[in-house]
Motif scaffolding. Sequence first.
Motif, PDB file in Angstrom:
ATOM      1  N   PHE A   5       0.854  -1.180   0.000  1.00 48.03           N
ATOM      2  CA  PHE A   5       0.000   0.000   0.000  1.00 48.03           C
ATOM      3  C   PHE A   5       0.888   1.228   0.000  1.00 48.03           C
ATOM      4  CE2 PHE A   5      -2.687  -3.219   1.908  1.00 48.03           C
ATOM      5  CZ  PHE A   5      -3.924  -2.986   1.327  1.00 48.03           C
ATOM      6  N   GLY A   6       0.345   2.344  -0.444  1.00 46.09           N
ATOM      7  CA  GLY A   6       1.064   3.613  -0.361  1.00 46.09           C
ATOM      8  C   GLY A   6       1.798   3.961  -1.626  1.00 46.09           C
ATOM      9  N   GLY A  79      -2.821 -10.481   9.342  1.00 43.44           N
ATOM     10  CA  GLY A  79      -2.194 -10.273   8.043  1.00 43.44           C
ATOM     11  C   GLY A  79      -1.003  -9.346   8.120  1.00 43.44           C
ATOM     12  N   ALA A  80      -0.526  -8.958   6.952  1.00 38.72           N
ATOM     13  CA  ALA A  80       0.631  -8.069   6.869  1.00 38.72           C
ATOM     14  C   ALA A  80       0.575  -7.304   5.556  1.00 38.72           C
ATOM     15  CB  ALA A  80       1.924  -8.876   6.956  1.00 38.72           C
ATOM     16  N   TYR A  81       1.248  -6.175   5.538  1.00 38.49           N
ATOM     17  CA  TYR A  81       1.408  -5.427   4.291  1.00 38.49           C
ATOM     18  C   TYR A  81       2.723  -4.681   4.322  1.00 38.49           C
ATOM     19  CZ  TYR A  81      -0.121  -1.015   6.547  1.00 38.49           C
ATOM     20  OH  TYR A  81      -0.235   0.087   7.351  1.00 38.49           O
ATOM     21  N   ARG A  82       3.155  -4.249   3.128  1.00 34.95           N
ATOM     22  CA  ARG A  82       4.392  -3.484   2.976  1.00 34.95           C
ATOM     23  C   ARG A  82       4.044  -2.065   2.579  1.00 34.95           C
ATOM     24  NH1 ARG A  82       7.487  -6.929  -1.325  1.00 34.95           N
ATOM     25  NH2 ARG A  82       8.246  -4.869  -1.740  1.00 34.95           N
ATOM     26  N   ARG A  83       4.901  -1.163   3.034  1.00 37.97           N
ATOM     27  CA  ARG A  83       4.726   0.243   2.702  1.00 37.97           C
ATOM     28  C   ARG A  83       6.105   0.862   2.589  1.00 37.97           C
ATOM     29  NH1 ARG A  83       2.840   4.136   7.111  1.00 37.97           N
ATOM     30  NH2 ARG A  83       3.010   6.069   5.993  1.00 37.97           N
ATOM     31  N   PHE A  84       6.382   1.529   1.481  1.00 37.70           N
ATOM     32  CA  PHE A  84       7.667   2.177   1.249  1.00 37.70           C
ATOM     33  C   PHE A  84       7.480   3.675   1.474  1.00 37.70           C
ATOM     34  CE2 PHE A  84       7.814  -1.807  -0.915  1.00 37.70           C
ATOM     35  CZ  PHE A  84       9.125  -2.226  -0.818  1.00 37.70           C
ATOM     36  N   THR A  85       8.249   4.231   2.424  1.00 39.56           N
ATOM     37  CA  THR A  85       8.018   5.626   2.787  1.00 39.56           C
ATOM     38  C   THR A  85       9.249   6.242   3.428  1.00 39.56           C
ATOM     39  OG1 THR A  85       6.472   7.088   3.956  1.00 39.56           O
ATOM     40  CG2 THR A  85       7.094   5.060   5.082  1.00 39.56           C
ATOM     41  N   PHE A  86       9.294   7.562   3.427  1.00 40.63           N
ATOM     42  CA  PHE A  86      10.327   8.276   4.171  1.00 40.63           C
ATOM     43  C   PHE A  86       9.829   8.477   5.591  1.00 40.63           C
ATOM     44  CE2 PHE A  86      12.431  12.202   5.653  1.00 40.63           C
ATOM     45  CZ  PHE A  86      13.742  11.749   5.602  1.00 40.63           C
ATOM     46  N   MET A  87      10.684   8.161   6.575  1.00 45.09           N
ATOM     47  CA  MET A  87      10.342   8.341   7.989  1.00 45.09           C
ATOM     48  C   MET A  87      11.152   9.519   8.522  1.00 45.09           C
ATOM     49  SD  MET A  87      10.179   4.351   9.224  1.00 45.09           S
ATOM     50  CE  MET A  87       9.434   4.749  10.803  1.00 45.09           C
TER      51      MET A  87
END
Length: 147
Positions: A5-6, A79-87
């Motif tokens: 997501f994202g 469940g699980a999901y991945r998210r690519f983002t700047f922290m």
Amino acid sequence: MIRRFGEAVKPEQRYRRRPGAYAVLMREGQVLVTHQSEPNPEFQLPGGGIDPGESAIRALHREVYEETGWTISSARRIGAYRRFTFMPEYEIWAEKLCHIYLARPVLRRSAPTEPGHRDVWLSPEEALDLLANAGDRHFLLGVLRGN
């Protein structure tokens, strides 16, 4: 394959994998979420990073308490999901691997101990509207639909 997501992955960007544990918390028809005031004000499922050597369940209990002041029970992974983002708080680009649990809030022991967080009870409709990221909304909707 874990759903993503994202924002889109930036091929030129290096990401640091950051596993975390997050909870859908339901009680008496309401959803307990956290509101984080910085770096970007937003509503989120309570949870956060799993520290080295820490189990996902232990991290879940710790993070929920830090962000809401509540203790929880009956945590079950949904469940699980991945998210690519700047922290920005860590100044890293992260591949967040978000493990999602359904749990029951049991007792509010204190105000949130994590600076900039407050616990908020919302109706399911409000939570679906206000949660900042699509992954959180996806798993809350699944719980509401009985999936």
